[in-house]
Design an enzyme around this catalytic site. Structure first.
Site, PDB file in Angstrom:
ATOM      1  N   GLY A 379       0.561  16.309   8.335  1.00  0.00           N
ATOM      2  CA  GLY A 379      -0.390  17.366   8.289  1.00  0.00           C
ATOM      3  C   GLY A 379      -0.336  18.440   7.461  1.00  0.00           C
ATOM      4  O   GLY A 379       0.601  18.161   6.354  1.00  0.00           O
ATOM      5  N   HIS A 404      -4.555   9.175   6.494  1.00  0.00           N
ATOM      6  CA  HIS A 404      -2.957   9.302   5.718  1.00  0.00           C
ATOM      7  C   HIS A 404      -2.872  11.393   6.240  1.00  0.00           C
ATOM      8  O   HIS A 404      -1.431  11.370   6.142  1.00  0.00           O
ATOM      9  CB  HIS A 404      -2.823   9.679   3.995  1.00  0.00           C
ATOM     10  CG  HIS A 404      -4.048  10.054   3.506  1.00  0.00           C
ATOM     11  ND1 HIS A 404      -4.930  11.030   3.890  1.00  0.00           N
ATOM     12  CD2 HIS A 404      -2.934  10.870   2.421  1.00  0.00           C
ATOM     13  CE1 HIS A 404      -5.429  11.841   2.830  1.00  0.00           C
ATOM     14  NE2 HIS A 404      -3.960  11.912   2.367  1.00  0.00           N
TER      15      HIS A 404
END
Lengths: 481, 141
Positions: A379, A404
Site C-alpha cells: 500500500g 499489486h
C-alpha cells in the site's frame, strides 16, 4: 465508452465499443471504485483487447490506473502459438515486485530500537538515484546473476535454502539468456545489485495486530504466529539494468512491428509474435532482468538480516527473519489454463498485477501447495500492506492474477504540490511511522493522499474471490528511495 | 524564452514537459536540462568534469530520443549528473556531438528528486514553431 456489470465486482466492455477489439475487456472493481476509475484505463485496456492472439478477455484489477501502453493493474493472456509478447505489458521496471519477511520480534521489543534500526537500514541499504550496490560485480559475475537469480545468491552466501523455496519460480527463471542482453544494459546495471532505487520503492517495517489477522487458520502457515508481530516488506525491481532491457527491446519491437505487419493503437504497445526471433529474444532478456530483480531483493533481505542482528544483538535463530514469499508484479509468464474444457498455454502479461495461484498448482512450493500462493500487496507508505492468499477462482477468472498495490489517483507532481516532504515526515512521525528518505520531494510524491484507499481495493478482490485476505500490516518504519 | 515547463495535466504523466529552443541545439540542451531537473535540483550540481557524447539517428526526432536516453543511461552507467550542455549537429541534423558538463553523483551533496527509469514514446513530439523548436517529452519515473 460503456461498461456494464456482468456480476458483482465485474464490469465488462463489449467488443462493439471500439473497432478492432478481439475480445471483451473486464474491469474488476466495487461500485465505489468503478466510479473513480480513470477514463484512460478504459481507453488503454480496450487497446490491449485489440492485440493479436489475446485470449478470453483483457483485464484491469481494482488498483488500476493509467500507464504507458497497458494500464497499471493490467493483465492479458496471449496464445503462445499465435499471440504476441509486448514489453509495454510488462513495464520498464521488469520484475518490480515485493518480498515479505516475517520475524520473531514483537512491537514491544522493537519500539525502543526503532529509530536506531531505521537509521541503520537507511545507512546500509543504498537508495535513491545512483547508489552503488551491495555486491561488487564484474561483467562475468553479472551474467551469472542474470542466469541464476536467487540460485546465484544461494551459491554465493546471500540466501538460504528456505529463501530459495519461498519465491515465485524460486527467483530463478531458467530460460534467461545473457547473450540477449546489450552492453548498455550491462553497463547500466553492473553497480546496482542490492539497491532499492527510487520512486515508489521502499523497505517497510510493519506490525500485524491481532485484529488485523483475518484468517487465523492460515496466518501461522505463512509465519504470522504471534501477537503484534513485526513483518518487513521490500518493494523494488531490476533497477537501471531492467529499464535498459525494456528500452532496448522497445526499439527492436518498433522495427519488428513493420517486419510482421503488426498494427497497434499506441506506440507503447509495440509487440512481436511470441514465436518469433524478436519475441523469443525479449522473453529471454526479460528473464535475465527478472532474475536480476529477484537477486536484488534477496541481497537487500540479506543485508536486512545483518542489520537486525547488529541492532538487536541476537542470532538469526532468535530473530527468525525468514521469507514468507516474494512476488513479481511486472512480468510475463507461460502458464497453462483450462478454457472451455480445453487445456491451453498462454503468455500471461502482468503489469502492476500479481500472480494469485490457488491450491494444487504445481508451481507452488510444497508447503503452500495445499493452501494457495501468498500474495503480497504494497500500500502507500502511510497505510500499510496486505498479505493475501491466491484462489482457484483466480485460476478460472483472471488467469491466476490479482492486484499489486493501492493504485495511484494523483500524479506525482500534484502530490508534491499538496504536501511538502518535511511536513509529511513529521505527520508520519506523529502517527507513529518513522521514515527516512533519500529525497524529500520524492517522499511527498508518495503521500497516502496520492493513492486509492488500500482497504477498498483489497476488499474488492476479497469480495470477488480472486484472492482472500490473510493479514494487514500497519507501518511503523520506512526507508524510501 | 522559457527553457522548459513541466506539464501536470498529462494523465499519469510521471514527468511530462515541453522543452523550447530558438535553435535545435538549444532545444536539445533544454530538453536535457529538464530531464536532469527531474532527477536532481540543478543548483546543487557543479561543473567539475566534461563528458563528450556522440550520437546518430535516422531522423531529428529519433536523435532527440537517443539524446535523452543517453543522459538517463549515463546517470546509471557513469553516475553523472549534468548541468550544462553544448551541442553541435552535422549538416543533416542526424548526428550530434555534445559536451555535457557536470559531476559524479554525490548523495550527500546533491538534492535528489526522483530517478528516471526511461524515456517513453508516449506523445513524444518534436516540431518547428514560429519561434524555433518545441518538444513534448514524458519520462517514466
Amino acid at each position: 465508452m460503456q461498461s456494464h456489470k456482468i456480476s458483482n465486482g465485474v464490469w465488462q466492455i463489449e467488443p462493439d465499443q471500439k473497432e478492432g477489439m478481439r475480445v471483451p475487456a473486464r474491469i474488476y472493481a466495487s461500485d465505489k471504485l468503478i466510479n473513480s476509475m480513470e477514463k484512460g484505463v478504459y481507453e488503454q485496456i480496450t487497446n490491449v483487447a485489440c492485440m493479436p492472439g489475446i485470449v478470453s478477455h483483457a483485464m484491469v484489477m481494482p488498483d488500476g490506473h493509467w500507464g504507458y501502453g497497458f494500464p497499471i493493474g493490467g493483465v492479458a493472456a496471449f496464445s503462445t502459438s499465435d499471440g504476441v509478447i509486448s514489453p509495454g505489458g510488462i513495464g520498464f521496471d521488469i520484475n518490480c515486485g515485493i518480498r515479505m519477511l516475517r520475524t520473531n520480534l514483537t512491537l514491544e521489543e522493537i519500539k525502543p530500537k526503532l529509530k536506531e534500526l531505521v537509521n541503520m537500514l537507511f545507512k546500509v541499504i543504498p537508495a535513491g538515484v545512483g547508489g552503488k550496490g551491495l555486491v561488487k560485480l564484474d561483467k562475468k559475475r553479472l551474467k551469472d546473476v542474470m542466469r541464476g537469480g536467487v540460485k546465484w545468491c544461494l551459491e554465493n552466501g546471500y540466501a538460504t535454502e528456505a529463501d530459495y523455496d519461498s519465491i515465485e519460480e524460486n527467483g530463478h527463471l531458467k530460460w534467461a539468456d545473457p547473450s540477449k542482453i546489450s552492453d548498455r544494459a550491462i553497463q547500466r546495471g553492473i553497480n546496482q545489485l542490492g539497491t532499492l532505487g527510487s520512486g515508489n520503492h521502499f523497505l517497510e517495517i510493519g506490525v500485524i495486530r491481532e485484529d488485523n489477522v483475518y484468517n487465523k487458520e492460515l496466518a501461522p502457515k505463512f509465519g504470522i504466529d504471534r501477537p503484534n508481530q513485526i513483518v518487513l516488506t521490500i518493494h523494488c525491481g531490476s533497477r537501471g539494468f531492467g529499464h535498459q532491457v525494456a528500452t532496448d527491446y522497445l526499439k527492436v519491437f518498433a522495427k519488428a512491428m513493420q517486419k510482421y505487419g503488426l498494427k497497434v493503437r499506441d506506440k507503447e504497445l509495440a509487440c512481436a509474435p511470441f514465436d518469433s526471433p524478436e519475441g523469443q529474444d525479449y522473453f529471454k532478456a526479460m528473464a535475465c532482468a527478472a532474475n536480476n530483480a529477484f537477486a536484488n531483493r534477496q541481497v537487500i533481505a540479506h543485508r536486512v538480516r545483518q542489520a537486525f542482528k547488529q541492532v538487536f544483538n541476537k542470532s538469526q535463530h532468535e530473530l527468525g527473519i525468514s521469507t514468507v514469499y516474494d512476488v513479481a508484479h511486472n512480468i510475463a509468464k507461460r502458464e497453462k489454463y483450462t478454457l472451455n474444457g480445453k487445456e491451453i498455454e498462454v503468455l500471461v502479461h502482468r503489469k502492476g498485477a500479481t500472480r494469485s495461484f490457488g491450491p494444487q498448482r504445481e508451481d507452488l512450493p510444497s508447503r503452500y501447495r495445499g493452501i494457495g500462493q501468498p500474495v503480497i500487496v504494497g500500500g502507500s507508505m502511510q497505510t500499510g500492506s496486505y498479505l493475501l492468499v491466491g484462489s482457484k477462482f483466480a485460476d478460472e477468472e483472471t488467469f491466476g492474477s490479482t492486484l499489486h498495490g493501492s493504485g495511484r489517483t494523483m500524479s506525482r507532481r500534484q502530490a508534491k504540490k499538496s504536501v511538502r516532504g518535511n511536513e509529511l515526515k513529521k505527520q508520519m512521525m506523529d502517527a507513529g511511522i518513522y521514515v527516512q528518505a533519500a529525497s524529500m520531494p520524492g517522499l511527498a510524491e508518495e503521500a497516502g493522499i496520492a493513492y486509492k484507499n488500500i482497504d477498498d481495493v483489497i476488499q474488492a478482490v476479497d469480495d470477488l474471490g480472486i484472492s482472500k485476505k490473510v493479514a494487514k500490516l500497519l507501518p511503523i518504519g520506512n526507508i524510501k528511495g | 524564452m522559457k527553457k522548459f515547463e513541466y506539464d501536470d495535466t498529462v494523465a499519469g504523466g510521471d514527468c511530462a514537459y515541453r522543452a523550447y529552443g530558438k535553435t535545435l541545439e538549444e532545444l536539445f540542451a533544454n530538453a536535457g536540462l529538464a530531464a536532469m531537473q527531474c532527477m536532481v535540483e540543478l543548483d546543487t550540481v557543479d561543473v567539475r568534469q566534461d563528458r563528450e557524447i556522440e550520437l546518430s539517428a535516422d531522423s531529428k526526432i529519433d536523435l532527440l530520443y537517443e539524446w535523452l536516453e543517453e543522459i538517463v543511461f549515463l546517470k546509471d552507467a557513469e553516475e553523472l549528473f549534468f548541468k550544462e550542455f553544448k551541442i553541435e549537429f552535422d549538416d543533416e541534423n542526424k548526428r550530434l556531438k555534445a559536451k555535457a558538463r557536470g559531476e559524479k553523483i554525490n548523495l550527500e551533496k546533491h538534492r535528489i528528486n526522483v530517478d528516471v527509469k526511461a524515456v517513453t514514446m508516449y506523445r513524444f513530439k518534436l516540431e518547428k514553431t514560429e519561434n524555433g523548436w518545441e518538444a513534448f517529452i514524458v519520462l517514466d519515473l
